[in-house]
Design a protein around this motif. Structure first.
Motif, PDB file in Angstrom:
ATOM      1  N   LYS A   1      16.703  55.544 -11.759  1.00  0.00           N
ATOM      2  CA  LYS A   1      16.879  55.274 -10.325  1.00  0.00           C
ATOM      3  C   LYS A   1      15.565  54.772  -9.757  1.00  0.00           C
ATOM      4  O   LYS A   1      14.490  55.188 -10.182  1.00  0.00           O
TER       5      LYS A   1
ATOM      6  N   HIS B   1      19.439  52.344   0.462  1.00  0.00           N
ATOM      7  CA  HIS B   1      20.105  52.371  -0.842  1.00  0.00           C
ATOM      8  C   HIS B   1      19.091  52.158  -1.974  1.00  0.00           C
ATOM      9  O   HIS B   1      17.999  51.631  -1.767  1.00  0.00           O
ATOM     10  N   LEU B   2      19.505  52.574  -3.161  1.00  0.00           N
ATOM     11  CA  LEU B   2      18.704  52.329  -4.356  1.00  0.00           C
ATOM     12  C   LEU B   2      18.629  50.839  -4.661  1.00  0.00           C
ATOM     13  O   LEU B   2      19.519  50.069  -4.279  1.00  0.00           O
ATOM     14  N   LEU B   3      17.567  50.448  -5.362  1.00  0.00           N
ATOM     15  CA  LEU B   3      17.486  49.079  -5.853  1.00  0.00           C
ATOM     16  C   LEU B   3      18.525  48.870  -6.948  1.00  0.00           C
ATOM     17  O   LEU B   3      18.704  49.724  -7.826  1.00  0.00           O
ATOM     18  N   ASN B   4      19.190  47.732  -6.920  1.00  0.00           N
ATOM     19  CA  ASN B   4      20.151  47.380  -7.958  1.00  0.00           C
ATOM     20  C   ASN B   4      19.497  46.333  -8.861  1.00  0.00           C
ATOM     21  O   ASN B   4      19.421  45.153  -8.508  1.00  0.00           O
ATOM     22  N   LEU B   5      18.990  46.781  -9.984  1.00  0.00           N
ATOM     23  CA  LEU B   5      18.267  45.891 -10.890  1.00  0.00           C
ATOM     24  C   LEU B   5      19.256  45.259 -11.865  1.00  0.00           C
ATOM     25  O   LEU B   5      19.594  45.812 -12.909  1.00  0.00           O
ATOM     26  N   LYS B   6      19.709  44.061 -11.519  1.00  0.00           N
ATOM     27  CA  LYS B   6      20.730  43.401 -12.326  1.00  0.00           C
ATOM     28  C   LYS B   6      20.139  42.696 -13.545  1.00  0.00           C
ATOM     29  O   LYS B   6      20.808  42.537 -14.566  1.00  0.00           O
TER      30      LYS B   6
ATOM     31  N   GLN C   1      13.598  44.771 -14.890  1.00  0.00           N
ATOM     32  CA  GLN C   1      13.349  46.139 -15.355  1.00  0.00           C
ATOM     33  C   GLN C   1      12.140  46.177 -16.286  1.00  0.00           C
ATOM     34  O   GLN C   1      11.288  47.067 -16.183  1.00  0.00           O
TER      35      GLN C   1
END
Length: 348
Positions: free
Chosen positions: A11, A31-36, A41
């Motif tokens: 997270k 909201h959390l970061l959404n690492l697509k 990453q």
């Protein structure tokens, strides 16, 4: 000691911490970061983890009750229930803002991260990472426009320059958790807010700590005490530094009496060293150890601070990296001046 091979970024959330002295406030993410993208990453893991290269570990501390240490308490809440990560990330951000009062403390992005499968001292555990970026770099951007190229600029974070960070490992809770810390801008007193005011850490007194502390005592003793001894030549001071490094490099274990006899040698110097050493540990509120296993990594990092320099008037600075006995001092009767004779095999 730290192994990030199988680590997972579970997270991550980002808040912006402003300067409290300028009343800039906090900007929270909902909201959390959404690492697509995997590449993002990978870059974040490099940015967060690469600076943690030493074995120095800490514990959270408090004079009365460890529960009064805010970061210890917030971290405990997250480890007990990871679902409260968002809520506690805001509490941590508020606490950091409250400690950002000095006018020289810059605002910046504040990352709170939950890691899984991190190895510390052969134990697989979770960890909470706290990272702040206070400095931006300017980048040139070259791009094509029609049949030509143009140059622009932009500001961004250099992933090779983490400003401040810490890793809180979910182990050794009863002693204040195990914590690793990085602060690349701690040269001034106001920058100490990260370690001393925000995190409130004390060193874990292990072999790395004892080796590092004794090396610091030796260096500071030579630089602050022996340098004022008019009967002791600069070369003699450098010899003591050199004997210190040789002692640590040749042995697996440190013994105080043996060290003093081999390195300090003279009774007057031994006595002065003992007084300085006691004051050093009293001032730092830590216990000295008469015997300990020498940490090779602490010695490796400590060597960088053992610079031996002969400053000769304003004309010369002679840096001695090896045997100081290859620099011999004399006096020229005709010129009525001191001189040093340097012995070497070949020019570099």
């Amino acid at each position: 000691m730290l192994n990030f091979t199988d680590i997972k970024l579970n997270k991550i959330i980002v808040h912006h911490i402003g300067s409290k002295s300028r009343n800039e406030g906090i900007k929270f993410s909902k909201h959390l970061l959404n690492l697509k993208e995997d590449i993002i990453q990978t870059m974040l893991l490099q940015y967060f983890l690469n600076p943690f290269k030493t074995e120095a570990l800490y514990h959270f501390t408090d004079n009365d009750n460890i529960e009064n240490n805010n970061i210890y308490r917030f971290a405990s809440e997250v480890f007990n229930d990871p679902n409260c990560f968002n809520k506690e990330s805001q509490n941590i951000a508020k606490h950091l803002y409250s400690k950002s009062e000095h006018p020289k403390i810059n605002g910046g992005e504040f990352y709170i991260v939950y890691f899984k499968d991190i190895v510390v001292e052969d134990e697989i555990t979770d960890a909470i990472g706290l990272f702040k970026s206070e400095n931006k770099d300017t980048y040139l951007k070259v791009y094509q426009k029609n049949e030509d190229f143009e140059i622009g600029s932009d500001e961004g974070i250099n992933i090779n320059k983490l400003d401040k960070g810490c890793l809180i490992f979910n182990t050794d809770k009863e002693n204040g958790y195990l914590v690793a810390m990085v602060d690349n801008f701690n040269k001034t007193n106001e920058a100490q807010y990260w370690k001393d005011d925000f995190l409130r850490l004390k060193p874990r007194e292990d072999n790395f700590f004892h080796t590092q502390s004794m090396l610091n005592v030796c260096k500071d003793f030579c630089d602050q005490v022996l340098i004022d001894d008019e009967e002791l030549s600069k070369q003699s001071q450098i010899l003591i530094k050199d004997r210190s490094l040789k002692y640590f490099g040749a042995r697996e274990n440190f013994n105080e009496k043996e060290f003093e006899a081999e390195v300090m040698q003279e009774p007057e110097i031994i006595e002065a060293f003992q007084h300085y050493k006691q004051k050093y540990f009293d001032d730092n509120n830590t216990e000295q150890s008469d015997e300990f296993e020498i940490s090779a990594n602490a010695l490796k990092f400590g060597k960088k601070n053992f610079k031996s320099v002969l400053k000769l008037d304003k004309n010369f600075h002679v840096y001695i990296h090896g045997n100081p006995e290859l620099a011999q001092k004399g006096f020229d009767d005709d010129k009525k001046m001191n001189y040093y004779k340097l012995f070497f095999n070949e020019e570099g």
